[in-house]
Design a protein around this motif. Structure first.
Motif, PDB file in Angstrom:
ATOM      1  N   MET A  87       0.842  -1.201   0.000  1.00 16.89           N
ATOM      2  CA  MET A  87       0.000   0.000   0.000  1.00 16.89           C
ATOM      3  C   MET A  87       0.873   1.246   0.000  1.00 16.89           C
ATOM      4  O   MET A  87       1.982   1.239   0.492  1.00 16.89           O
ATOM      5  N   THR A  88       0.334   2.315  -0.539  1.00 22.62           N
ATOM      6  CA  THR A  88       1.072   3.565  -0.509  1.00 22.62           C
ATOM      7  C   THR A  88       0.821   4.257   0.807  1.00 22.62           C
ATOM      8  O   THR A  88      -0.012   3.850   1.608  1.00 22.62           O
ATOM      9  N   GLY A 131      -0.625   6.948   1.108  1.00 15.46           N
ATOM     10  CA  GLY A 131      -1.926   7.610   1.062  1.00 15.46           C
ATOM     11  C   GLY A 131      -1.871   9.110   0.932  1.00 15.46           C
ATOM     12  O   GLY A 131      -2.898   9.770   1.003  1.00 15.46           O
ATOM     13  N   SER A 163      -2.431   6.765  -4.505  1.00 11.02           N
ATOM     14  CA  SER A 163      -3.544   5.876  -4.200  1.00 11.02           C
ATOM     15  C   SER A 163      -4.818   6.696  -4.285  1.00 11.02           C
ATOM     16  O   SER A 163      -4.940   7.745  -3.644  1.00 11.02           O
ATOM     17  N   ARG A 164      -5.807   6.251  -5.085  1.00 10.26           N
ATOM     18  CA  ARG A 164      -7.029   7.011  -5.333  1.00 10.26           C
ATOM     19  C   ARG A 164      -8.220   6.061  -5.253  1.00 10.26           C
ATOM     20  O   ARG A 164      -8.388   5.198  -6.117  1.00 10.26           O
ATOM     21  N   MET A 165      -9.013   6.188  -4.211  1.00  7.99           N
ATOM     22  CA  MET A 165     -10.103   5.248  -3.995  1.00  7.99           C
ATOM     23  C   MET A 165     -11.458   5.868  -4.329  1.00  7.99           C
ATOM     24  O   MET A 165     -11.820   6.924  -3.815  1.00  7.99           O
ATOM     25  N   GLU A 183      -4.463   2.554  -7.993  1.00 11.48           N
ATOM     26  CA  GLU A 183      -3.226   2.653  -7.217  1.00 11.48           C
ATOM     27  C   GLU A 183      -2.052   2.256  -8.111  1.00 11.48           C
ATOM     28  O   GLU A 183      -2.213   1.446  -9.040  1.00 11.48           O
ATOM     29  N   VAL A 220       0.939   0.056  -8.321  1.00 12.41           N
ATOM     30  CA  VAL A 220       1.382  -1.166  -7.661  1.00 12.41           C
ATOM     31  C   VAL A 220       2.628  -1.684  -8.385  1.00 12.41           C
ATOM     32  O   VAL A 220       2.593  -1.942  -9.595  1.00 12.41           O
ATOM     33  N   LYS A 246       0.499   1.410 -13.064  1.00  9.51           N
ATOM     34  CA  LYS A 246      -0.833   1.938 -12.774  1.00  9.51           C
ATOM     35  C   LYS A 246      -1.837   0.797 -12.851  1.00  9.51           C
ATOM     36  O   LYS A 246      -1.842   0.028 -13.819  1.00  9.51           O
ATOM     37  N   HIS A 257      -6.955   5.079   6.048  1.00 13.53           N
ATOM     38  CA  HIS A 257      -5.690   4.351   6.142  1.00 13.53           C
ATOM     39  C   HIS A 257      -4.972   4.766   7.424  1.00 13.53           C
ATOM     40  O   HIS A 257      -4.634   5.940   7.608  1.00 13.53           O
ATOM     41  N   ALA A 299      -6.038   8.782   0.036  1.00 16.17           N
ATOM     42  CA  ALA A 299      -6.454   8.178  -1.239  1.00 16.17           C
ATOM     43  C   ALA A 299      -7.561   8.972  -1.914  1.00 16.17           C
ATOM     44  O   ALA A 299      -8.530   8.405  -2.420  1.00 16.17           O
TER      45      ALA A 299
END
Length: 366
Positions: free
Chosen positions: A1-2, A4, A219-221, A238, A240, A244, A320, A326
């Motif tokens: 995970m980033t 955030g 990170s974009r949720m 995100e 990873v 992208k 997070h 995110a």
């Protein structure tokens, strides 16, 4: 995970304003001297040549000129009759103009330009990326198709349940020809929050949204649930391993640690500046999660279960490590929640906006 953290975004400049027009050539000079009065014209008739329907007596032959006197009274009577005729015509035109203006004003007051009494738009068979709007039944009122709760312009209306979603100060609605979308700016105040949890993560469920991602990094949720130390699930974009990707991630432990998170990732499709239907499913019986992009399954993963963390449904952000992060950058629409794990046929129908007998428990902006 980033970590955030949000990346800065640069607002796009607005459209340039248009210029002003200029007078056209050939206009008369309002200060030009008027021609002299002719003997046959009386004061008050105006300047220039006589009207086309006005005639004058023929000239008197020279042989009889000294012996005859023009009938000035008859000429005056004819001129006065012509003047009265023109005056009646002018009054009639002015009265008609008043009636037309009054009628137009009434139409404006009764709702012409502002659309209050306009006929409802025709039902759309589709919108970008194959998602259309539901048909409007003859019994429906404009409020039935409103994307927001009547009287609450910042509260998204649940088309399938009773849970509204309140827009944060940095989120806004975009009204398009055949649909409405919610727009996020990728900033901390750009989000939307439900009144409660929309998903029971201890049971099978499906969460789906059409998403348009502008961000290239971070990170974009788009959709998540939870406001405690961690999300219960999150669906979005995100980077990873340097690529992208679209991601559907769930938390299996109550501490929000990366070690207790399980995810499905797809990094082989375009993720920026185009619409995609993102769908995450959880099968509680099989203990599997799956990610679908449009109507194709990107993959699945085995999980021990999903942690039922506290907090409501979120749009445009996720929780997070006890902080909000995110932030989504771009618009969303067609947000749906189901209390079952949809399969291939049902998700293909979802992509085509035809859910058939499979009804969502909650839906917004459809």
């Amino acid at each position: 995970m980033t970590d955030g953290t949000d990346r800065p975004n640069s607002p796009q400049p607005g459209p340039a304003s248009g210029g002003y027009g200029y007078p056209q050539p050939g206009q008369s000079n309002p200060y030009q001297p008027a021609p002299a009065l002719q003997p046959a014209q009386q004061p008050g008739q105006g300047f220039g040549p006589p009207p086309a329907d006005e005639t004058f007596p023929p000239p008197v032959p020279d042989a009889f000129g000294s012996a005859s006197t023009p009938d000035w009274q008859a000429m005056a009577d004819a001129t006065e009759a012509s003047r009265r005729k023109r005056k009646r015509l002018t009054i009639g035109i002015a009265a008609l103009a008043v009636v037309l203006v009054a009628g137009g004003a009434s139409w404006f007051v009764l709702g012409g330009p502002d659309g209050k009494n306009d006929p409802p738009p025709a039902a759309s068979s589709g919108s970008p990326s194959g998602s259309g709007n539901p048909s409007q039944s003859p019994d429906k009122t404009p409020e039935d198709d409103s994307p927001t709760v009547p009287g609450e312009p910042n509260l998204l209306r649940d088309r399938s349940g009773k849970m509204g979603i309140a827009l944060g100060p940095g989120a806004s609605l975009g009204e398009l020809a055949k649909r409405t979308e919610v727009r996020f700016k990728g900033t901390a105040d750009s989000y939307a929050q439900g009144a409660e949890a929309a998903v029971d993560v201890t049971k099978s469920f499906t969460v789906s949204t059409r998403a348009y991602n502008v961000a290239e990094t971070g990170s974009r949720m788009a959709v998540s649930q939870g406001d405690g130390v961690s999300y219960s699930f999150e669906l979005g974009f995100e980077v990873v391993n340097g690529k992208k990707a679209w991601v559907f991630r769930v938390q299996t432990g109550d501490k929000g640690q990366a070690a207790t998170a399980q995810q499905v990732v797809v990094d082989t499709v375009d993720t920026t500046r185009q619409w995609a239907l993102l769908t995450g499913t959880y099968d509680a019986e099989k203990k599997t999660i799956a990610l679908w992009v449009d109507d194709k399954q990107a993959g699945q993963a085995q999980v021990s279960g999903i942690w039922a963390g506290p907090g409501p449904l979120q749009l445009g952000r996720a929780r997070h490590h006890g902080i909000w992060s995110a932030a989504w950058d771009g618009p969303l629409d067609h947000i749906r929640i189901f209390d079952q794990a949809l399969g291939q046929e049902q998700i293909t129908g979802l992509k085509n906006n035809k859910t058939g007998k499979t009804k969502p428990t909650h839906s917004w902006l459809i």
